[in-house]
Design a protein around this motif. Structure first.
Motif, PDB file in Angstrom:
ATOM      1  N   VAL A 141     -21.994   2.516 -33.830  1.00  0.00           N
ATOM      2  CA  VAL A 141     -22.421   2.958 -32.501  1.00  0.00           C
ATOM      3  C   VAL A 141     -23.005   4.356 -32.564  1.00  0.00           C
ATOM      4  CG1 VAL A 141     -21.637   3.547 -30.180  1.00  0.00           C
ATOM      5  CG2 VAL A 141     -20.764   1.497 -31.296  1.00  0.00           C
ATOM      6  N   LYS A 142     -22.352   5.236 -33.330  1.00  0.00           N
ATOM      7  CA  LYS A 142     -22.806   6.627 -33.419  1.00  0.00           C
ATOM      8  C   LYS A 142     -24.185   6.719 -34.050  1.00  0.00           C
ATOM      9  CE  LYS A 142     -21.086  11.234 -34.515  1.00  0.00           C
ATOM     10  NZ  LYS A 142     -19.959  12.024 -35.054  1.00  0.00           N
ATOM     11  N   MET A 143     -24.469   5.865 -35.042  1.00  0.00           N
ATOM     12  CA  MET A 143     -25.777   5.899 -35.705  1.00  0.00           C
ATOM     13  C   MET A 143     -26.883   5.437 -34.769  1.00  0.00           C
ATOM     14  SD  MET A 143     -25.240   4.673 -39.662  1.00  0.00           S
ATOM     15  CE  MET A 143     -24.519   3.102 -39.236  1.00  0.00           C
ATOM     16  N   GLY A 144     -26.549   4.525 -33.847  1.00  0.00           N
ATOM     17  CA  GLY A 144     -27.577   3.983 -32.964  1.00  0.00           C
ATOM     18  C   GLY A 144     -27.638   4.637 -31.605  1.00  0.00           C
ATOM     19  N   ALA A 145     -26.706   5.561 -31.336  1.00  0.00           N
ATOM     20  CA  ALA A 145     -26.653   6.195 -30.016  1.00  0.00           C
ATOM     21  C   ALA A 145     -27.871   7.080 -29.782  1.00  0.00           C
ATOM     22  CB  ALA A 145     -25.374   7.018 -29.882  1.00  0.00           C
ATOM     23  N   LEU A 146     -28.359   7.072 -28.562  1.00  0.00           N
ATOM     24  CA  LEU A 146     -29.507   7.913 -28.212  1.00  0.00           C
ATOM     25  C   LEU A 146     -29.387   8.347 -26.762  1.00  0.00           C
ATOM     26  CD1 LEU A 146     -31.481   5.825 -26.435  1.00  0.00           C
ATOM     27  CD2 LEU A 146     -31.921   4.941 -28.711  1.00  0.00           C
ATOM     28  N   HIS A 147     -30.146   9.340 -26.401  1.00  0.00           N
ATOM     29  CA  HIS A 147     -30.128   9.860 -25.036  1.00  0.00           C
ATOM     30  C   HIS A 147     -31.440   9.482 -24.375  1.00  0.00           C
ATOM     31  CE1 HIS A 147     -28.618  12.443 -21.854  1.00  0.00           C
ATOM     32  NE2 HIS A 147     -29.847  12.909 -21.712  1.00  0.00           N
ATOM     33  N   GLY A 148     -31.369   8.537 -23.454  1.00  0.00           N
ATOM     34  CA  GLY A 148     -32.588   8.079 -22.805  1.00  0.00           C
ATOM     35  C   GLY A 148     -32.407   7.974 -21.307  1.00  0.00           C
ATOM     36  N   GLU A 149     -33.463   7.545 -20.620  1.00  0.00           N
ATOM     37  CA  GLU A 149     -33.405   7.393 -19.175  1.00  0.00           C
ATOM     38  C   GLU A 149     -32.562   6.182 -18.799  1.00  0.00           C
ATOM     39  OE1 GLU A 149     -37.255   7.306 -17.448  1.00  0.00           O
ATOM     40  OE2 GLU A 149     -37.837   9.296 -18.165  1.00  0.00           O
ATOM     41  N   LEU A 150     -31.845   6.297 -17.693  1.00  0.00           N
ATOM     42  CA  LEU A 150     -30.971   5.218 -17.242  1.00  0.00           C
ATOM     43  C   LEU A 150     -31.707   4.308 -16.277  1.00  0.00           C
ATOM     44  CD1 LEU A 150     -27.696   7.251 -16.546  1.00  0.00           C
ATOM     45  CD2 LEU A 150     -28.248   5.900 -18.579  1.00  0.00           C
ATOM     46  N   SER A 151     -31.376   3.034 -16.335  1.00  0.00           N
ATOM     47  CA  SER A 151     -31.953   2.080 -15.403  1.00  0.00           C
ATOM     48  C   SER A 151     -31.357   2.295 -14.020  1.00  0.00           C
ATOM     49  CB  SER A 151     -31.666   0.650 -15.876  1.00  0.00           C
ATOM     50  OG  SER A 151     -30.269   0.392 -15.823  1.00  0.00           O
ATOM     51  N   PRO A 189     -24.852  11.162 -26.260  1.00  0.00           N
ATOM     52  CA  PRO A 189     -23.776  10.842 -25.312  1.00  0.00           C
ATOM     53  C   PRO A 189     -22.439  10.556 -25.973  1.00  0.00           C
ATOM     54  CG  PRO A 189     -25.388   9.068 -25.426  1.00  0.00           C
ATOM     55  CD  PRO A 189     -25.981  10.228 -26.144  1.00  0.00           C
ATOM     56  N   LEU A 190     -22.455   9.962 -27.169  1.00  0.00           N
ATOM     57  CA  LEU A 190     -21.183   9.681 -27.841  1.00  0.00           C
ATOM     58  C   LEU A 190     -20.500  10.965 -28.276  1.00  0.00           C
ATOM     59  CD1 LEU A 190     -19.376   7.333 -28.600  1.00  0.00           C
ATOM     60  CD2 LEU A 190     -20.467   7.274 -30.839  1.00  0.00           C
ATOM     61  N   ASP A 191     -21.278  11.963 -28.723  1.00  0.00           N
ATOM     62  CA  ASP A 191     -20.700  13.266 -29.072  1.00  0.00           C
ATOM     63  C   ASP A 191     -20.071  13.939 -27.848  1.00  0.00           C
ATOM     64  OD1 ASP A 191     -21.392  13.090 -31.740  1.00  0.00           O
ATOM     65  OD2 ASP A 191     -23.322  14.107 -31.472  1.00  0.00           O
ATOM     66  N   VAL A 192     -20.709  13.780 -26.687  1.00  0.00           N
ATOM     67  CA  VAL A 192     -20.168  14.353 -25.453  1.00  0.00           C
ATOM     68  C   VAL A 192     -18.849  13.673 -25.095  1.00  0.00           C
ATOM     69  CG1 VAL A 192     -20.577  14.732 -22.997  1.00  0.00           C
ATOM     70  CG2 VAL A 192     -22.474  14.950 -24.616  1.00  0.00           C
ATOM     71  N   VAL A 193     -18.808  12.354 -25.230  1.00  0.00           N
ATOM     72  CA  VAL A 193     -17.574  11.611 -24.961  1.00  0.00           C
ATOM     73  C   VAL A 193     -16.457  12.071 -25.895  1.00  0.00           C
ATOM     74  CG1 VAL A 193     -16.492   9.320 -25.121  1.00  0.00           C
ATOM     75  CG2 VAL A 193     -18.703   9.579 -23.984  1.00  0.00           C
ATOM     76  N   PHE A 194     -16.782  12.237 -27.180  1.00  0.00           N
ATOM     77  CA  PHE A 194     -15.789  12.704 -28.156  1.00  0.00           C
ATOM     78  C   PHE A 194     -15.255  14.089 -27.766  1.00  0.00           C
ATOM     79  CE2 PHE A 194     -17.400  10.102 -32.061  1.00  0.00           C
ATOM     80  CZ  PHE A 194     -16.947   8.949 -31.446  1.00  0.00           C
ATOM     81  N   VAL A 281     -17.165   3.784 -20.569  1.00  0.00           N
ATOM     82  CA  VAL A 281     -18.364   4.622 -20.656  1.00  0.00           C
ATOM     83  C   VAL A 281     -19.491   3.824 -21.300  1.00  0.00           C
ATOM     84  CG1 VAL A 281     -17.070   6.777 -20.768  1.00  0.00           C
ATOM     85  CG2 VAL A 281     -17.649   5.597 -22.882  1.00  0.00           C
ATOM     86  N   TYR A 282     -20.685   4.091 -20.847  1.00  0.00           N
ATOM     87  CA  TYR A 282     -21.855   3.382 -21.373  1.00  0.00           C
ATOM     88  C   TYR A 282     -22.591   4.261 -22.372  1.00  0.00           C
ATOM     89  CZ  TYR A 282     -26.289   0.857 -21.557  1.00  0.00           C
ATOM     90  OH  TYR A 282     -27.395   0.173 -21.987  1.00  0.00           O
ATOM     91  N   ILE A 283     -22.803   3.727 -23.570  1.00  0.00           N
ATOM     92  CA  ILE A 283     -23.545   4.435 -24.613  1.00  0.00           C
ATOM     93  C   ILE A 283     -24.850   3.689 -24.868  1.00  0.00           C
ATOM     94  CG2 ILE A 283     -23.521   5.310 -26.969  1.00  0.00           C
ATOM     95  CD1 ILE A 283     -21.422   6.590 -25.146  1.00  0.00           C
ATOM     96  N   PRO A 284     -26.010   4.296 -24.536  1.00  0.00           N
ATOM     97  CA  PRO A 284     -27.289   3.632 -24.797  1.00  0.00           C
ATOM     98  C   PRO A 284     -27.580   3.564 -26.293  1.00  0.00           C
ATOM     99  CG  PRO A 284     -27.643   5.868 -24.010  1.00  0.00           C
ATOM    100  CD  PRO A 284     -26.167   5.610 -23.916  1.00  0.00           C
ATOM    101  N   LEU A 285     -28.073   2.439 -26.735  1.00  0.00           N
ATOM    102  CA  LEU A 285     -28.403   2.230 -28.146  1.00  0.00           C
ATOM    103  C   LEU A 285     -29.833   1.726 -28.270  1.00  0.00           C
ATOM    104  CD1 LEU A 285     -25.154   0.297 -29.188  1.00  0.00           C
ATOM    105  CD2 LEU A 285     -25.594   2.736 -29.488  1.00  0.00           C
ATOM    106  N   GLU A 286     -30.332   1.796 -29.474  1.00  0.00           N
ATOM    107  CA  GLU A 286     -31.682   1.277 -29.724  1.00  0.00           C
ATOM    108  C   GLU A 286     -31.732  -0.222 -29.445  1.00  0.00           C
ATOM    109  OE1 GLU A 286     -32.658   2.324 -33.689  1.00  0.00           O
ATOM    110  OE2 GLU A 286     -32.818   4.467 -33.290  1.00  0.00           O
TER     111      GLU A 286
END
Length: 398
Positions: A141-151, A189-194, A281-286
């Motif tokens: 999850v951490k490798m694929g996590a990204l910060h993007g716009e939310l639907s 976002p995953l780093d923020v959650v951590f 919590v929702y973590i956006p991924l590729e």
């Protein structure tokens, strides 16, 4: 028969099963492995001096209504029966946009309740649980996590509404300054959650001194709270940082467990069941995105990973009851209790859980199990086909 012909037959026999595996290949594939019955008994007493007209006293309906166990990809909930004074009664099921279901019994058989009288409503709920519920690998999850716009759909999980209307908190500035620190080192976002989880481990103590939930602002002020108290503050920090989050409340089957709590208007009693809360919590991924559980108080494992990969809801003895997304259930509880005091009312709520029999007949095989099954079945089919061909050839030779 040549090896090419045998391979072709193998693929033909397997094709339907392989297609089924591909169509059902998601993180919740599994089998129903656990089943539970929950008996809820609500006794209401009129200790006041006036007769209650139950058709117009809405607070009594609030007191006796119950949350049913909602249907998800990993559990199925049923309402088996609702009784008023030991007689089956009609009931209303109300569902909101998040799948939460409220069961409200028909009290028309009672009409009124005189001073000194009482009545009882009894519910029987049933829950079938799928396992494994969700397989989480945080390294992936951490490798694929990204910060993007939310639907637009996800935006409802970051709004400061209900419990999370932080602009009205007396300690809003303290909350804001602290919340900003969690995201000043990374936009992942995953780093923020951590970072938020680590802060809870170091600063918030578990406390269950009150039978009533505590507002998130009070948890921040007092630096203590029980499971839902902590989860609600955690959700506030996530939402402030633009991370979709909400609170989930559920039941855990705990054989031999007993607990109770009481104040001037209500008594709770729990046998073989404990109620628990955690955050989602929702973590956006590729590849899309994933909703992760974050359990701050009842988890297995060490460090940040334990709070997520070891969350109680991932176990087969934990069931989801209600999602808290946009309403303030703490204020609702306070309002109901205040109205019961004015009426001179009291209620006793008893919850008893036991093992049940699985009612859900649909079973979803995991991809690995389904593939193994299809291979074995295909081999038997090919062997049968080859034997049939051989018999036909022998007949022709004769």
């Amino acid at each position: 028969m040549s090896w090419k012909t045998a391979l072709t037959l193998l693929l033909l026999f397997q094709a339907p099963l392989l297609l089924t595996i591909w169509m059902n290949n998601d993180e919740h594939n599994g089998v129903f492995v656990a089943s539970y019955d929950l008996l809820v008994e609500v006794q209401v007493f009129n200790n006041g001096s006036r007769t209650w007209d139950l058709s117009s006293t809405n607070v009594i309906k609030e007191v006796v209504s119950q949350w049913a166990f909602i249907n998800t990809s990993y559990q199925k909930g049923y309402v088996l029966s609702v009784k008023v004074n030991e007689s089956e009664c009609k009931y209303l099921l109300s569902m909101d946009e998040h799948g939460n279901v409220v069961v409200t019994p028909d009290l028309s058989s009672i009409c009124e309740l005189r001073p000194g009288d009482c009545f009882v409503v009894t519910y029987l709920f049933h829950i079938d649980v799928l396992h494994p519920k969700q397989v989480i690998d945080l390294d992936l999850v951490k490798m694929g996590a990204l910060h993007g716009e939310l639907s637009e759909k996800l935006m409802q999980y970051v709004k400061p509404v209900g419990l999370w209307n932080w602009s009205s908190w007396s300690n809003f500035l303290e909350f804001k300054q602290l919340a900003l620190k969690f995201s000043n080192k990374s936009s992942n976002p995953l780093d923020v959650v951590f970072a938020i989880v680590n802060w809870f481990d170091q600063n918030i103590k578990y406390s269950s001194q009150s039978i009533d939930p505590i507002a998130p602002s009070e948890v921040l002020k007092k630096r203590r709270g029980d499971c839902d108290d902590q989860a609600n503050l955690f959700v506030a920090f996530c939402r402030f940082n633009g991370i979709p989050a909400y609170t989930e409340i559920g039941a855990i089957y705990l054989p031999g467990f007993k607990d109770s709590g009481k104040d001037d208007v209500v008594k709770y009693e729990f046998i073989n069941v404990g109620y628990h809360a955690w955050a989602r919590v929702y973590i956006p991924l590729e590849s899309g995105g994933v909703w992760l559980p974050v359990d701050l108080t009842f988890y297995e494992g060490k460090g940040v990973y334990g709070h997520i990969e070891g969350a109680a809801i991932l176990k087969s003895n934990c069931m989801l009851n209600v999602k808290i997304v946009d309403f303030d259930y703490i204020s609702l509880i306070k309002k109901v209790k205040e109205q019961m005091r004015e009426l001179g009312g009291f209620w006793h709520e008893k919850h008893v859980m036991r093992l049940g029999n699985i009612r859900s007949r649909s079973v979803v095989l995991s991809p690995h199990l389904a593939l193994t099954f299809s291979m074995v079945l295909s081999l038997f089919l090919i062997l049968g086909f080859l034997l049939a061909v051989r018999r036909i050839k022998l007949r022709y030779r004769q």
